[in-house]
Enzyme design. Structure first.
Site, PDB file in Angstrom:
ATOM      1  CE  LYS A 103      -2.414   1.019   3.697  1.00  0.00           C
ATOM      2  NZ  LYS A 103      -2.529   2.255   4.439  1.00  0.00           N
ATOM      3  CG  ASP A 127      -7.340   3.763   2.565  1.00  0.00           C
ATOM      4  OD1 ASP A 127      -8.275   3.469   1.779  1.00  0.00           O
ATOM      5  OD2 ASP A 127      -7.253   4.876   3.111  1.00  0.00           O
TER       6      ASP A 127
END
Ligand code: SF4
Length: 223
Positions: A131, A149
């Site tokens: 991420k 997220d």
């Protein structure tokens, strides 16, 4: 990642997806991160610090930190304890400080003190997962990556934009389904929409600009 109240449904049709992103773009033509940064290195540090912390809290700490140390060399000169003194208001600051120091050492030793524009080199840095690498590749280097997220995971599943049981599955579905013209900015639009409108516990459906396009079956009723 726990899908929580998300409702798994079939991905929506192409036309609806296009209209969703047209509306998000019309409301915010140049979306970006709410983290304050001036260089790829500052962005990388801010994103490492932002895990389980608010952008606002991170910005407060990095304003202090970057005023005295805004390069890997300068943070190494501060040392781990010196770094902790600037970030101790942020959750998990002990482990984050350790990761940032190790990351700075690698940046200096292997990348000439620069943040590498390369996914595997980024993911090899301590404290940097997929991420974080996606955020840096997208926001610092303009790559059309999708940093999934908790907000994007929820919005994608709820709306039907892209369904998936894991962040990676949602990332891959979004990369397949988001129209090319919107791909680079999509993750910012979806994060902001999840943060401020399609919130976790009680989505603000009555005032949501996407309500007529969203396939979520448990929309919050009007007051
Ligand atoms: S209508 Fe509700 S569930 Fe759908 S995107 Fe908007 S806030 Fe989220």
């Amino acid at each position: 990642m726990d899908p929580g109240s998300c409702y798994f449904i079939q991905p929506m049709n192409k036309e609806k997806r296009r209209r969703i992103f047209e509306r998000l773009r019309a409301a915010n033509p140049t979306p970006t991160t709410e983290l304050v940064y001036r260089t790829p290195f500052e962005l990388l540090v801010a994103v490492i610090l932002s895990a389980q912390a608010t952008d606002k809290g991170v910005n407060k700490a990095t304003a202090r930190l970057f005023a005295v140390a805004d390069t890997p060399e300068a943070i190494l000169a501060l040392g781990e304890e010196g770094l902790k003194a600037h970030i101790r208001t942020i959750g998990l600051f002990n482990s984050k400080a350790g990761n940032i120091i190790k990351t700075c050492s690698i940046l200096v030793a292997e990348h000439g003190g620069q943040v590498p524009h390369d996914r595997s080199a980024l993911e090899a840095l301590p404290g940097v997962g997929r991420k974080t690498a996606n955020v840096v590749l997208n926001t610092a280097f303009g790559e059309p990556t999708m940093a999934v997220d908790t907000h994007i995971f929820r919005v994608a599943n709820r709306t039907g934009l892209a369904s998936g049981k894991t962040p990676l599955a949602v990332e891959q579905a979004l990369l397949r389904h988001v129209p090319k013209a919107f791909l680079k900015d999509a993750h910012h639009w979806l994060i902001l929409h999840g943060r401020y409108v399609c919130t976790a516990r009680k989505p603000r459906c009555p005032e949501c600009p996407l309500a007529d396009l969203c396939d979520y079956r448990d929309k919050t009723p009007p007051p």
